[in-house]
Design a protein around this motif. Structure first.
Motif, PDB file in Angstrom:
ATOM      1  N   ALA A 482      22.838  48.780  20.451  1.00 53.34           N
ATOM      2  CA  ALA A 482      23.818  49.393  21.350  1.00 53.34           C
ATOM      3  C   ALA A 482      25.103  48.562  21.377  1.00 53.34           C
ATOM      4  N   GLY A 483      24.952  47.238  21.318  1.00 49.93           N
ATOM      5  CA  GLY A 483      26.118  46.355  21.340  1.00 49.93           C
ATOM      6  C   GLY A 483      26.987  46.578  20.116  1.00 49.93           C
ATOM      7  N   SER A 484      26.349  46.788  18.987  1.00 48.59           N
ATOM      8  CA  SER A 484      27.140  46.988  17.780  1.00 48.59           C
ATOM      9  C   SER A 484      27.911  48.318  17.851  1.00 48.59           C
ATOM     10  N   THR A 485      27.292  49.350  18.428  1.00 44.34           N
ATOM     11  CA  THR A 485      28.024  50.619  18.597  1.00 44.34           C
ATOM     12  C   THR A 485      29.187  50.418  19.569  1.00 44.34           C
ATOM     13  N   MET A 486      28.945  49.633  20.639  1.00 45.28           N
ATOM     14  CA  MET A 486      30.015  49.436  21.626  1.00 45.28           C
ATOM     15  C   MET A 486      31.197  48.679  21.023  1.00 45.28           C
ATOM     16  N   THR A 487      30.923  47.774  20.091  1.00 47.85           N
ATOM     17  CA  THR A 487      32.032  47.084  19.431  1.00 47.85           C
ATOM     18  C   THR A 487      32.896  48.102  18.705  1.00 47.85           C
ATOM     19  N   GLU A 488      32.243  49.038  18.023  1.00 47.21           N
ATOM     20  CA  GLU A 488      33.006  50.088  17.322  1.00 47.21           C
ATOM     21  C   GLU A 488      33.807  50.915  18.324  1.00 47.21           C
ATOM     22  N   VAL A 489      33.151  51.239  19.461  1.00 46.21           N
ATOM     23  CA  VAL A 489      33.806  52.084  20.465  1.00 46.21           C
ATOM     24  C   VAL A 489      35.017  51.353  21.053  1.00 46.21           C
ATOM     25  N   ARG A 490      34.837  50.078  21.345  1.00 44.83           N
ATOM     26  CA  ARG A 490      35.944  49.292  21.911  1.00 44.83           C
ATOM     27  C   ARG A 490      37.109  49.253  20.916  1.00 44.83           C
ATOM     28  N   ASN A 491      36.771  49.047  19.666  1.00 49.71           N
ATOM     29  CA  ASN A 491      37.834  48.992  18.658  1.00 49.71           C
ATOM     30  C   ASN A 491      38.564  50.323  18.527  1.00 49.71           C
ATOM     31  N   ALA A 492      37.800  51.408  18.599  1.00 49.53           N
ATOM     32  CA  ALA A 492      38.416  52.723  18.395  1.00 49.53           C
ATOM     33  C   ALA A 492      39.275  53.146  19.588  1.00 49.53           C
ATOM     34  N   THR A 493      38.917  52.655  20.794  1.00 48.06           N
ATOM     35  CA  THR A 493      39.606  53.136  21.990  1.00 48.06           C
ATOM     36  C   THR A 493      40.769  52.235  22.421  1.00 48.06           C
ATOM     37  N   GLY A 494      40.797  51.010  21.893  1.00 47.44           N
ATOM     38  CA  GLY A 494      41.826  50.072  22.344  1.00 47.44           C
ATOM     39  C   GLY A 494      41.294  49.143  23.414  1.00 47.44           C
ATOM     40  N   LEU A 495      39.992  49.259  23.708  1.00 45.62           N
ATOM     41  CA  LEU A 495      39.397  48.361  24.711  1.00 45.62           C
ATOM     42  C   LEU A 495      38.860  47.102  24.023  1.00 45.62           C
ATOM     43  N   THR A 496      39.630  46.604  23.087  1.00 50.34           N
ATOM     44  CA  THR A 496      39.178  45.420  22.349  1.00 50.34           C
ATOM     45  C   THR A 496      39.136  44.216  23.279  1.00 50.34           C
ATOM     46  N   ASN A 497      38.320  43.237  22.928  1.00 48.14           N
ATOM     47  CA  ASN A 497      38.199  42.072  23.806  1.00 48.14           C
ATOM     48  C   ASN A 497      39.558  41.396  23.976  1.00 48.14           C
ATOM     49  N   SER A 498      39.784  40.812  25.153  1.00 46.79           N
ATOM     50  CA  SER A 498      41.120  40.286  25.435  1.00 46.79           C
ATOM     51  C   SER A 498      41.472  39.096  24.544  1.00 46.79           C
ATOM     52  N   TYR A 499      40.450  38.411  24.000  1.00 45.51           N
ATOM     53  CA  TYR A 499      40.811  37.288  23.129  1.00 45.51           C
ATOM     54  C   TYR A 499      41.475  37.760  21.834  1.00 45.51           C
ATOM     55  N   SER A 500      41.384  39.078  21.579  1.00 46.46           N
ATOM     56  CA  SER A 500      42.049  39.555  20.366  1.00 46.46           C
ATOM     57  C   SER A 500      43.438  40.131  20.680  1.00 46.46           C
ATOM     58  N   PHE A 501      43.924  39.943  21.952  1.00 45.22           N
ATOM     59  CA  PHE A 501      45.283  40.385  22.305  1.00 45.22           C
ATOM     60  C   PHE A 501      46.291  39.789  21.316  1.00 45.22           C
ATOM     61  N   PHE A 502      47.307  40.518  21.093  1.00 43.00           N
ATOM     62  CA  PHE A 502      48.424  40.089  20.231  1.00 43.00           C
ATOM     63  C   PHE A 502      48.040  39.981  18.755  1.00 43.00           C
ATOM     64  N   GLU A 503      46.801  40.399  18.417  1.00 45.07           N
ATOM     65  CA  GLU A 503      46.425  40.300  17.004  1.00 45.07           C
ATOM     66  C   GLU A 503      46.588  41.607  16.269  1.00 45.07           C
ATOM     67  N   TYR A 504      46.902  42.717  17.024  1.00 48.56           N
ATOM     68  CA  TYR A 504      46.972  43.985  16.325  1.00 48.56           C
ATOM     69  C   TYR A 504      48.377  44.312  15.873  1.00 48.56           C
TER      70      TYR A 504
END
Ligand code: TYM
Length: 504
Positions: A482-504
């Motif tokens: 489930a965690g691996s699917t949620m990573t995909e979902v976060r990436n697709a929606t823009g809810l990426t983890n905050s430590y990746s801010f400014f990297e996109y």
């Protein structure tokens, strides 16, 4: 040997095809069966059912070769090619996947030429307990068979791990909304299918306690119901080697994905849900329906889609929920321009889609008091069996009776010995056996059928450490997927983890 195999053997004999019968226990994969019988995958024959343009075709290939779809399209002269899905496979072959026979009457069959490089080939018999060993030359006797080059040799080693990864996945759930006690309706409609699939599939089964919270809102009751359901399910399942068994609330991703799905689900879709409409019809005011109950189908969509199963075995009452899950998956994919969620398919075998209750006119359901239990005291089960609806037109034991719609025979068709049930039916129609004798036979049959599960239930109940370990391992595995699917979902929606801010 079961009837399907006997019939198949007769058909093969009529075609002049010779073979040896090899019996074995039920194992989790063809590979394991081959290993047990002392052979490798190159000695195994697999029948693949495929949809080639508009027709179904069967392809017989060796277990160590891989289908080359370009070769198949070219040699069959077709443009579109896909594997038959589980429902199509079940409808056409009538046998469990993993036990497909090489001869499928009326289906055009193609034999990959590499099969003939082996003198003998082991192949399915229609039963997971029997393998037939053929002289491969004999396959040429299958009516209309064409020999073609359709495969390449697998270069990667076929290891146990690889087959598990390649296995189809199924997922299902049961809600601990009643007291957690399962009845034969749950067993036939859901658990039994699950046990059958677990022989050959990668299975996820959850105790849906977040769903129960929509109606059970008392700590002690919810805990008791959940624990009871866990014991009931584990006792019925027995072997968990292919099953990830977990409690829904141990995997926080279900609630998390539900929130995300809330945002792509139109209100109207949920208003059309049967469960909600039924409630309204029962004169329950909207005010009294909590949002959890209204949103229930979204939570169920999350339960399913987190694990991307190939299909979802359930009873018919859950069909609409699976359709909603498909709808939500499509909407999510479209909105976020992703292909994260494959559309899940329900698997609902007709004969157990709705198991009727002992009253003979409503779905078997604990709340309707028309059940036959599995783990209750034998005296309780006896009472339930004895009060089962039979034939109201039959007044005396020697009146000729009807077996259609007679629930005792309906249940016996599932659980009884085929020969004995046929004998009882004949006698019943002729008025030569009283209801009570048939009911006694049903009672004894059920106790015998469920004896191993009842024993395991007692063992598990006195061994909470073991149960906790199962739940811990199940939750860990479920969280990983489930965690691996949620990573995909976060990436697709823009809810990426905050430590990746400014990297996109
Ligand atoms: P639930 O707990 O009501 O029922 C569990 C399963 O048993 C089937 N069933 C029956 N099948 C045939 N005849 C009957 N009389 C009968 N009674 C029950 C149900 O169809 C179901 O398959 N929302 C689901 C649980 C759930 C779930 C999921 C299922 C939660 N998440 C994800 C699949 C996938 C429910 O309440 O089922």
């Amino acid at each position: 040997m079961d009837e399907t195999v006997k019939k198949y053997i007769e058909e093969l004999k009529q075609l002049g095809i010779d073979f040896k019968v090899l019996e074995h226990p039920q194992l989790i994969s063809v590979e394991k069966v081959q290993e047990y019988l002392g052979f490798g995958m190159s000695d195994a024959g697999a029948t693949l059912l495929m949809k080639a343009d508009d027709n179904f075709v069967a392809i017989i290939k060796r277990g160590d070769t891989k289908l080359d779809s370009e070769k198949v399209k070219k040699n069959l002269g077709v443009k579109n090619l896909r594997m038959a899905n589980e429902t199509e496979f079940a409808e056409i072959t009538g046998v469990p996947s993993g036990a497909a026979t090489v001869y499928l009457k009326n289906i055009p069959t193609y034999l990959d030429e590499k099969v003939l490089e082996k003198e003998y080939i082991n192949a399915g018999s229609g039963s997971l307990l029997v393998t037939l060993r053929f002289k491969s030359e004999d396959f040429k006797k299958i009516p209309g068979i064409k020999i073609v080059d359709l495969t390449k040799i697998e270069t990667g080693k076929i290891s146990g791990k690889k087959t598990i990864i390649g296995k189809k996945r199924i997922l299902s759930g049961i809600t601990p909304s009643g007291d957690g006690t399962l009845h034969i309706g749950n067993y036939l409609g859901a658990v039994k299918q699950f046990i059958d699939f677990a022989k050959t599939h990668d299975c996820f089964l959850m105790v849906a306690d977040l769903h129960a919270l929509t109606t059970v809102q008392d700590k002690a009751t919810l805990q008791k119901n959940t624990e009871n359901l866990i014991l009931n399910e584990l006792a019925l399942l027995g072997d968990l080697s292919n099953i990830t068994f977990f409690r829904q609330s141990d995997v926080p991703m279900h609630a998390e994905l539900t929130w995300i799905f809330n945002n792509v689900t139109p209100l109207g879709l949920l208003k059309r849900a049967h469960a909600y409409k039924d409630k309204l019809q029962k004169d329950v005011m909207e005010e009294e329906i909590n949002l959890g109950l209204f949103n229930y189908p979204i939570l169920m969509a999350s339960d399913i889609l987190l694990y991307k199963p190939d299909f979802v075995p359930v009873g018919r009452d859950q069909k609409q929920h699976i359709e909603i899950a498909r709808d939500i998956a499509e909407r999510f994919n479209k909105t976020f321009k992703s292909k994260i969620f494959p559309l899940p398919e329900a698997h609902i075998p007709e004969e157990v889609a709705v198991v009727m209750g002992t009253d003979g006119n409503r779905k078997m359901s604990k709340s309707l008091g028309n059940i036959i239990g599995i783990f209750d005291d034998s005296a309780v089960i006896k009472k339930q069996v004895m009060s089962t609806y039979t034939d109201p037109t039959r007044i005396h034991a020697d009146d000729p009776g009807h077996i259609e719609g007679n629930m005792v025979f309906t249940y016996l068709d599932f659980f009884g010995d085929k020969g004995k049930v046929a004998e009882y039916k004949e006698k019943y129609k002729q008025g030569k056996v009283p209801d009570v004798e048939v009911k006694n036979y049903l009672f004894e049959t059920l106790l015998k059928y469920f004896a191993p599960a009842r024993q395991l239930y007692r063992e598990l109940k006195s061994n909470p450490v073991k149960v906790k370990k199962i739940l811990k391992e199940g939750a860990e595995k479920a969280r990983e997927v489930a965690g691996s699917t949620m990573t995909e979902v976060r990436n697709a929606t823009g809810l990426t983890n905050s430590y990746s801010f400014f990297e996109y």
